[in-house]
Design an enzyme around this catalytic site. Sequence first.
Site, PDB file in Angstrom:
ATOM      1  N   THR A 143     -14.079-109.204  21.042  1.00 57.76           N
ATOM      2  CA  THR A 143     -13.236-108.027  20.863  1.00 57.76           C
ATOM      3  C   THR A 143     -13.522-106.993  21.945  1.00 57.76           C
ATOM      4  O   THR A 143     -14.693-106.695  22.217  1.00 57.76           O
ATOM      5  CB  THR A 143     -13.526-107.397  19.482  1.00 57.76           C
ATOM      6  OG1 THR A 143     -13.101-108.304  18.453  1.00 57.76           O
ATOM      7  CG2 THR A 143     -12.795-106.082  19.300  1.00 57.76           C
ATOM      8  N   SER A 144     -12.456-106.476  22.569  1.00 55.80           N
ATOM      9  CA  SER A 144     -12.567-105.386  23.540  1.00 55.80           C
ATOM     10  C   SER A 144     -13.448-105.802  24.722  1.00 55.80           C
ATOM     11  O   SER A 144     -13.100-106.733  25.441  1.00 55.80           O
ATOM     12  CB  SER A 144     -13.066-104.127  22.824  1.00 55.80           C
ATOM     13  OG  SER A 144     -12.964-103.008  23.650  1.00 55.80           O
ATOM     14  N   SER A 145     -14.607-105.168  24.919  1.00 52.32           N
ATOM     15  CA  SER A 145     -15.498-105.606  25.983  1.00 52.32           C
ATOM     16  C   SER A 145     -15.862-107.088  25.782  1.00 52.32           C
ATOM     17  O   SER A 145     -16.003-107.854  26.752  1.00 52.32           O
ATOM     18  CB  SER A 145     -16.772-104.753  25.998  1.00 52.32           C
ATOM     19  OG  SER A 145     -17.615-105.104  27.060  1.00 52.32           O
ATOM     20  N   HIS A 284      -6.305 -99.964  19.497  1.00 52.23           N
ATOM     21  CA  HIS A 284      -7.491-100.678  19.977  1.00 52.23           C
ATOM     22  C   HIS A 284      -8.517-100.766  18.850  1.00 52.23           C
ATOM     23  O   HIS A 284      -8.943 -99.742  18.370  1.00 52.23           O
ATOM     24  CB  HIS A 284      -8.086 -99.926  21.164  1.00 52.23           C
ATOM     25  CG  HIS A 284      -9.079-100.729  21.936  1.00 52.23           C
ATOM     26  ND1 HIS A 284      -8.695-101.766  22.748  1.00 52.23           N
ATOM     27  CD2 HIS A 284     -10.416-100.675  22.022  1.00 52.23           C
ATOM     28  CE1 HIS A 284      -9.768-102.309  23.307  1.00 52.23           C
ATOM     29  NE2 HIS A 284     -10.833-101.662  22.880  1.00 52.23           N
TER      30      HIS A 284
END
Length: 368
Positions: A143-145, A284
């Site tokens: 997720t994300s990074s 996000h």
Amino acid sequence: MVRLSTLSALLSGLGAFANPVHVKRASLQQITNSGISNPTNVGFYMYVPDKLAAKPGVVVAVHYCTGTAQAYYSGSPYATLAEQYGFVVIYPSSPHSGTCWDVSSKASLTHNGGGDSNAIANMVKWAITKYNADTSKVFVTGTSSGAMMTNVLAATYPELFKAAIAYSGVPAGCFVSSSGGVDAWNSTCAQGNSIASPEAWANVVKNMDPGYTGARPKMQIYHGAADTTLLPNNYNETIKQWSGVFGYNYQAPTTTEHNVPQTNYHRYTFGPNLQGIYAIGVGHSVPVQGAEDMKFFGFSGSSATPSSPATPGTTTPAAPAASTPASGGNGGVAQKYEQCGGIGWTGPTTCAAGSTCKKANDWYSQCL
Ligand SMILES: *[C@@H]1O[C@H](CO)[C@@H](O)[C@H](O)[C@H]1NC(C)=O
Ligand SMILES: *[C@@H]1O[C@H](CO)[C@@H](O)[C@H](O)[C@H]1NC(C)=O
């Protein structure tokens, strides 16, 4: 009298016997004595289910900025799913302050380059050997990074991973630092301004493991259309990248499904190795879709003798996620897991009750 050389041979022999790393089942365990090369000192955590399959799969689950192995373990459904399908989960934990992943340095963006990606790949190889894993069931998600790292791992270790699922990331190499910075933030990319042709993006992938001509993991790319942290254009550029790699036309999906897997999500299939899921109204990051992941990885419906299905209600809530887009402007309140600060951030800086704003780096703070 025992000669020194005999003694040391004896001791090293003993070492070989005395080191069967024991990993306790059914809880998050840190692996401290694996002996792997871990060039950037990435934390190595695993969940090995009680109901381990005879030839288990391996799922790498990569956390977001400000996250940890522990946070992603308790905030994502993979451990619960591991009990159901018998695979092991590797939860790497970022060694960097702010706990984003290094997806900017040449080292991490290169096969066996000595960066975070290398450390994680070494964990995967160790787990494959230790658990006699099925190498056709080795997967990565994040997720994300962690989604950025997912794309990077798919690009740097294409021989290792069979499929990858990225929740709200950026294309592999998009966060590159022109000055070679490690764990650097790249605002151009985050703001959706790194635009390239499918061929150029594909070359970024290919140059991470030059000379590799074998199979590559199939890719699933999730992104929220209301993402204000990693702007939605990163969805389009990631689709362009993998379309370029697989030789698909990114402008002409072979299948378009509306409201799949849920209302306001739109799923586009570009070929057998690439799917994009664009989630309207979602910020996000996109919540982890555990059951969908199991289908994409080929665990559900497979013959792997699943144990009794997870008891309803015990599934850990999908996190780190916020399906409510951050309400821009002053006065708004950011929900848990939403962005609450950073250079250039114009959204809410107050977190909803029960969460506090935690700084990951100068560009990104999150309600946790
Ligand atoms: C940010 O990434 C882009 C590629 O996405 C690259 O061209 C640019 O040089 C990077 N910016 C910095 C400051 O390193
Ligand atoms: C990106 O892709 C989505 C989904 O196909 C589409 O709705 C959107 O218009 C695209 N954005 C750009 C800038 O091309």
